[in-house]
Design a protein around this motif. Structure first.
Motif, PDB file in Angstrom:
ATOM      1  N   UNK A 106       0.840  -1.196   0.000  1.00 32.67           N
ATOM      2  CA  UNK A 106       0.000   0.000   0.000  1.00 32.67           C
ATOM      3  C   UNK A 106       0.876   1.247   0.000  1.00 32.67           C
ATOM      4  N   UNK A 107       0.328   2.316  -0.574  1.00 34.91           N
ATOM      5  CA  UNK A 107       1.070   3.576  -0.617  1.00 34.91           C
ATOM      6  C   UNK A 107       1.309   4.090   0.791  1.00 34.91           C
ATOM      7  N   UNK A 108       2.525   4.525   1.043  1.00 36.24           N
ATOM      8  CA  UNK A 108       2.888   5.000   2.371  1.00 36.24           C
ATOM      9  C   UNK A 108       2.897   6.520   2.415  1.00 36.24           C
ATOM     10  N   UNK A 109       2.949   7.068   3.607  1.00 39.63           N
ATOM     11  CA  UNK A 109       2.911   8.510   3.786  1.00 39.63           C
ATOM     12  C   UNK A 109       4.305   9.105   3.635  1.00 39.63           C
ATOM     13  N   UNK A 110       4.392  10.420   3.820  1.00 42.22           N
ATOM     14  CA  UNK A 110       5.691  11.090   3.747  1.00 42.22           C
ATOM     15  C   UNK A 110       6.641  10.563   4.819  1.00 42.22           C
ATOM     16  N   UNK A 111       6.097  10.402   6.033  1.00 39.38           N
ATOM     17  CA  UNK A 111       6.916  10.015   7.179  1.00 39.38           C
ATOM     18  C   UNK A 111       6.249   8.814   7.853  1.00 39.38           C
ATOM     19  N   UNK A 112       6.519   7.593   7.343  1.00 40.92           N
ATOM     20  CA  UNK A 112       5.834   6.419   7.895  1.00 40.92           C
ATOM     21  C   UNK A 112       6.222   6.086   9.323  1.00 40.92           C
ATOM     22  N   UNK A 113       7.336   6.640   9.807  1.00 39.69           N
ATOM     23  CA  UNK A 113       7.798   6.331  11.169  1.00 39.69           C
ATOM     24  C   UNK A 113       7.405   7.407  12.161  1.00 39.69           C
ATOM     25  N   UNK A 114       6.482   8.283  11.793  1.00 39.45           N
ATOM     26  CA  UNK A 114       6.053   9.348  12.699  1.00 39.45           C
ATOM     27  C   UNK A 114       5.107   8.786  13.756  1.00 39.45           C
ATOM     28  N   UNK A 115       5.461   8.993  15.002  1.00 41.69           N
ATOM     29  CA  UNK A 115       4.611   8.585  16.123  1.00 41.69           C
ATOM     30  C   UNK A 115       4.347   9.814  16.986  1.00 41.69           C
ATOM     31  N   UNK A 116       3.092  10.070  17.311  1.00 39.83           N
ATOM     32  CA  UNK A 116       2.775  11.275  18.089  1.00 39.83           C
ATOM     33  C   UNK A 116       3.428  11.248  19.468  1.00 39.83           C
ATOM     34  N   UNK A 117       3.963  12.400  19.851  1.00 39.38           N
ATOM     35  CA  UNK A 117       4.506  12.564  21.185  1.00 39.38           C
ATOM     36  C   UNK A 117       3.422  13.125  22.105  1.00 39.38           C
ATOM     37  N   UNK A 118       3.788  13.544  23.283  1.00 38.36           N
ATOM     38  CA  UNK A 118       2.822  14.128  24.197  1.00 38.36           C
ATOM     39  C   UNK A 118       2.231  15.416  23.602  1.00 38.36           C
ATOM     40  N   UNK A 119       0.949  15.627  23.829  1.00 35.73           N
ATOM     41  CA  UNK A 119       0.241  16.821  23.369  1.00 35.73           C
ATOM     42  C   UNK A 119       0.335  16.972  21.839  1.00 35.73           C
ATOM     43  N   UNK A 120       0.289  15.862  21.137  1.00 34.28           N
ATOM     44  CA  UNK A 120       0.365  15.912  19.681  1.00 34.28           C
ATOM     45  C   UNK A 120      -0.387  14.720  19.104  1.00 34.28           C
ATOM     46  N   UNK A 121      -0.633  14.759  17.800  1.00 30.24           N
ATOM     47  CA  UNK A 121      -1.243  13.642  17.100  1.00 30.24           C
ATOM     48  C   UNK A 121      -0.741  13.654  15.668  1.00 30.24           C
TER      49      UNK A 121
END
Length: 217
Positions: free
Chosen positions: A132-147
């Motif tokens: 499947x097509x992946x995003x710009x940053x497939x390893x992005x994981x939200x930190x605190x106070x973020x999504x």
């Protein structure tokens, strides 16, 4: 770090002379090669290939591949230390029956490694066919106070390549972009002020050069 243990033993000059032409050196060298270099190549592949191809791969199968290969190389090369301690020489086409036991276990380990390599090729095939097509940053994981939505909207990436599409287009930038870390707006402001100050300093010089050119004409 198992392969480092062999260096500790071989650092002893007297033991190095005794083990130099035995399978202990073979085991140590291949531990460094397989557990160090080859695993680094696999980790680099799994990290960068979604960005290079723009396709995702099966994460579960990749973890299974890691553990099968990890078990395979350890079962292959760890028994060879014991063969070296038993003074089995290197570069021989045949060996006495006294060394048959550990060689058999080592052969089983190589078979496990071959199975792991076949699984890796299957993972690559599935990625190319069904990925499947992946995003710009497939390893992005939200930190605190973020999504993820905030990450994608703000484009707060760790480095420049994750700002581009997957796969990146050739010649993605007309000019080199100004880089600053996440939340470093002050740095960007300082750089802008420095550029304006530099332009202000260059203006009189440009004016003098222009006047000299007009006078010559």
């Amino acid at each position: 770090m198992f392969w480092r243990l062999g260096e500790v033993v071989l650092a002893n000059a007297s033991l190095d002379i005794a083990f130099h032409d035995t399978y202990y050196v073979v085991a140590h060298f291949h531990y460094v090669l397989s557990m160090g270099a080859v695993f680094a190549l696999f980790s680099g592949w799994y990290f960068w290939i979604p960005k290079i191809l723009g396709l995702d791969y099966n994460m579960l199968l990749s973890k299974v591949h890691f553990w099968i290969f990890f078990i395979g190389v350890n079962v292959t090369f760890f028994p060879q230390h014991f063969l070296g301690l038993q003074a089995m020489p290197r570069r021989i086409s045949d060996y006495p029956d006294a060394f048959a036991g550990w060689n058999l276990i080592s052969s089983y380990g190589s078979m496990i490694s071959v199975v792991a390599t076949g699984l890796f090729l299957y993972i690559v095939y599935i990625q190319l066919v069904e990925g499947k097509a992946t995003s710009r940053y497939p390893w992005a994981y939200p930190q605190f106070f973020s999504d993820l939505l905030q990450i994608n909207l703000n484009r707060a990436y760790n480095s420049l390549e994750w700002c581009l599409n997957s796969p990146p287009k050739p010649h993605a930038f007309v000019s080199l972009p100004l880089m600053s870390g996440p939340g470093e707006k002050s740095k960007l402001t300082i750089d802008t002020k420095a550029a304006e100050k530099h332009k202000a300093q260059k203006a009189p010089i440009c004016l003098i050069v222009l006047l000299m050119t007009l006078i010559k004409d």
